[in-house]
Design a protein around this motif. Structure first.
Motif, PDB file in Angstrom:
ATOM      1  N   LEU A  29      67.565  54.683  28.456  1.00  0.00           N
ATOM      2  CA  LEU A  29      68.367  54.278  27.308  1.00  0.00           C
ATOM      3  C   LEU A  29      68.627  55.469  26.382  1.00  0.00           C
ATOM      4  N   ASP A  30      69.775  55.442  25.721  1.00  0.00           N
ATOM      5  CA  ASP A  30      70.111  56.506  24.781  1.00  0.00           C
ATOM      6  C   ASP A  30      69.549  56.196  23.393  1.00  0.00           C
ATOM      7  N   SER A  31      69.892  57.000  22.417  1.00  0.00           N
ATOM      8  CA  SER A  31      69.341  56.826  21.071  1.00  0.00           C
ATOM      9  C   SER A  31      69.827  55.550  20.389  1.00  0.00           C
ATOM     10  N   LEU A  32      70.876  54.937  20.913  1.00  0.00           N
ATOM     11  CA  LEU A  32      71.360  53.667  20.370  1.00  0.00           C
ATOM     12  C   LEU A  32      70.748  52.461  21.097  1.00  0.00           C
ATOM     13  N   GLY A  33      69.870  52.737  22.073  1.00  0.00           N
ATOM     14  CA  GLY A  33      69.221  51.657  22.806  1.00  0.00           C
ATOM     15  C   GLY A  33      70.065  51.086  23.935  1.00  0.00           C
ATOM     16  N   MET A  34      71.087  51.852  24.388  1.00  0.00           N
ATOM     17  CA  MET A  34      71.930  51.417  25.499  1.00  0.00           C
ATOM     18  C   MET A  34      71.729  52.355  26.690  1.00  0.00           C
ATOM     19  N   LEU A  35      71.969  51.828  27.890  1.00  0.00           N
ATOM     20  CA  LEU A  35      71.883  52.672  29.078  1.00  0.00           C
ATOM     21  C   LEU A  35      72.840  53.846  28.903  1.00  0.00           C
ATOM     22  N   HIS A  36      72.309  55.056  29.001  1.00  0.00           N
ATOM     23  CA  HIS A  36      73.109  56.274  28.813  1.00  0.00           C
ATOM     24  C   HIS A  36      74.197  56.332  29.879  1.00  0.00           C
ATOM     25  N   ASN A  37      75.401  56.717  29.467  1.00  0.00           N
ATOM     26  CA  ASN A  37      76.536  56.743  30.390  1.00  0.00           C
ATOM     27  C   ASN A  37      76.281  57.577  31.645  1.00  0.00           C
ATOM     28  N   ALA A  38      75.496  58.632  31.548  1.00  0.00           N
ATOM     29  CA  ALA A  38      75.227  59.490  32.701  1.00  0.00           C
ATOM     30  C   ALA A  38      74.247  58.860  33.687  1.00  0.00           C
ATOM     31  N   ARG A  39      73.549  57.813  33.274  1.00  0.00           N
ATOM     32  CA  ARG A  39      72.571  57.171  34.156  1.00  0.00           C
ATOM     33  C   ARG A  39      73.231  56.216  35.151  1.00  0.00           C
ATOM     34  N   TYR A  40      74.399  55.687  34.797  1.00  0.00           N
ATOM     35  CA  TYR A  40      75.082  54.774  35.711  1.00  0.00           C
ATOM     36  C   TYR A  40      75.335  55.420  37.075  1.00  0.00           C
ATOM     37  N   PRO A  41      76.006  56.601  37.128  1.00  0.00           N
ATOM     38  CA  PRO A  41      76.240  57.224  38.452  1.00  0.00           C
ATOM     39  C   PRO A  41      74.939  57.536  39.192  1.00  0.00           C
ATOM     40  N   LEU A  42      73.901  57.920  38.475  1.00  0.00           N
ATOM     41  CA  LEU A  42      72.618  58.211  39.111  1.00  0.00           C
ATOM     42  C   LEU A  42      72.038  56.956  39.769  1.00  0.00           C
ATOM     43  N   LEU A  43      72.063  55.845  39.062  1.00  0.00           N
ATOM     44  CA  LEU A  43      71.528  54.598  39.612  1.00  0.00           C
ATOM     45  C   LEU A  43      72.392  54.077  40.759  1.00  0.00           C
ATOM     46  N   VAL A  44      73.700  54.293  40.678  1.00  0.00           N
ATOM     47  CA  VAL A  44      74.586  53.921  41.786  1.00  0.00           C
ATOM     48  C   VAL A  44      74.256  54.768  43.017  1.00  0.00           C
ATOM     49  N   GLU A  45      74.042  56.058  42.813  1.00  0.00           N
ATOM     50  CA  GLU A  45      73.676  56.956  43.919  1.00  0.00           C
ATOM     51  C   GLU A  45      72.367  56.517  44.577  1.00  0.00           C
ATOM     52  N   ARG A  46      71.396  56.138  43.771  1.00  0.00           N
ATOM     53  CA  ARG A  46      70.117  55.658  44.316  1.00  0.00           C
ATOM     54  C   ARG A  46      70.317  54.385  45.128  1.00  0.00           C
ATOM     55  N   ALA A  47      71.192  53.507  44.663  1.00  0.00           N
ATOM     56  CA  ALA A  47      71.472  52.277  45.416  1.00  0.00           C
ATOM     57  C   ALA A  47      72.112  52.607  46.764  1.00  0.00           C
ATOM     58  N   TRP A  48      73.086  53.536  46.765  1.00  0.00           N
ATOM     59  CA  TRP A  48      73.707  53.935  48.036  1.00  0.00           C
ATOM     60  C   TRP A  48      72.679  54.548  48.982  1.00  0.00           C
ATOM     61  N   ASN A  49      71.820  55.399  48.455  1.00  0.00           N
ATOM     62  CA  ASN A  49      70.795  56.003  49.317  1.00  0.00           C
ATOM     63  C   ASN A  49      69.905  54.933  49.931  1.00  0.00           C
ATOM     64  N   GLU A  50      69.512  53.952  49.144  1.00  0.00           N
ATOM     65  CA  GLU A  50      68.689  52.871  49.681  1.00  0.00           C
ATOM     66  C   GLU A  50      69.429  52.115  50.785  1.00  0.00           C
ATOM     67  N   LEU A  51      70.694  51.833  50.549  1.00  0.00           N
ATOM     68  CA  LEU A  51      71.488  51.125  51.550  1.00  0.00           C
ATOM     69  C   LEU A  51      71.581  51.924  52.848  1.00  0.00           C
ATOM     70  N   TRP A  52      71.947  53.216  52.747  1.00  0.00           N
ATOM     71  CA  TRP A  52      72.085  54.033  53.964  1.00  0.00           C
ATOM     72  C   TRP A  52      70.742  54.250  54.653  1.00  0.00           C
ATOM     73  N   HIS A  53      69.671  54.377  53.886  1.00  0.00           N
ATOM     74  CA  HIS A  53      68.345  54.503  54.508  1.00  0.00           C
ATOM     75  C   HIS A  53      68.027  53.270  55.328  1.00  0.00           C
ATOM     76  N   GLY A  54      68.470  52.108  54.873  1.00  0.00           N
ATOM     77  CA  GLY A  54      68.273  50.877  55.632  1.00  0.00           C
ATOM     78  C   GLY A  54      68.975  50.899  56.982  1.00  0.00           C
ATOM     79  N   TYR A  55      70.028  51.687  57.095  1.00  0.00           N
ATOM     80  CA  TYR A  55      70.739  51.866  58.358  1.00  0.00           C
ATOM     81  C   TYR A  55      70.151  53.013  59.182  1.00  0.00           C
ATOM     82  N   GLY A  56      69.151  53.718  58.638  1.00  0.00           N
ATOM     83  CA  GLY A  56      68.518  54.811  59.367  1.00  0.00           C
ATOM     84  C   GLY A  56      69.059  56.194  59.055  1.00  0.00           C
ATOM     85  N   PHE A  57      69.917  56.328  58.046  1.00  0.00           N
ATOM     86  CA  PHE A  57      70.443  57.638  57.651  1.00  0.00           C
ATOM     87  C   PHE A  57      69.574  58.196  56.536  1.00  0.00           C
TER      88      PHE A  57
END
Length: 155
Positions: A29-57
């Motif tokens: 969270l940022d200083s206003l108590g909201m998810l920081h804008n730069a964290r969205y792409p990072l969390l999306v990237e982590r989700a993609w990695n988890e998905l592809w790892h499930g396929y064995g990549f």
């Protein structure tokens, strides 16, 4: 090895993609108590990695061995629709918009854990590279077979 779709909650309308759970932590969270804008792409990237790892990549630190994981981002577009104002369980809805010879475009929605509320949405373009030349090269047949399951229908 047979490609099997990773276990993930159903997408609310059930029509395309996968819903991957993610966790927002207090320090995201940022200083206003909201998810920081730069964290969205990072969390999306982590989700993609988890998905592809499930396929064995996977990526183990060797770009030559990484094969389809040797890719770069060509473009990232994200729009923020509603703030996330507390840590907790959320999800990322992932799908492919386009699968080309050397590139792909994926879509995503950052949403509530049940997929009902959308906080952000966007697209990202990736290009597969040859590890030796760093020039575009074709996705493998195995990757293409898995990716076909994630393609959003043109309807």
């Amino acid at each position: 090895m047979t490609a099997e779709a990773p276990t993930a909650p159903a997408v609310p309308d059930g029509s395309y993609g996968r819903l991957i759970p993610v966790t927002v932590h207090f320090d995201d969270l940022d200083s206003l108590g909201m998810l920081h804008n730069a964290r969205y792409p990072l969390l999306v990237e982590r989700a993609w990695n988890e998905l592809w790892h499930g396929y064995g990549f996977t990526f183990e630190g060797d770009w030559a061995a990484a094969e389809d994981f040797c890719n770069v981002v060509r473009e990232l577009v994200i729009g923020y629709e509603a703030p996330i104002e507390r840590p907790g369980a959320y999800a990322v809805h992932l799908w492919l918009e386009r699968l080309g010879t050397t590139g792909l475009t994926y879509g995503f929605r950052f949403c509530s854990a049940d997929g009902e509320t959308t906080y952000a949405r966007g697209t990202r373009v990736l290009v597969r590279l040859d590890a030796g030349t760093l020039r575009p090269t074709s996705w493998s047949d195995r990757f293409r077979a898995c990716a076909q399951e994630l393609l959003r229908s043109a309807d």
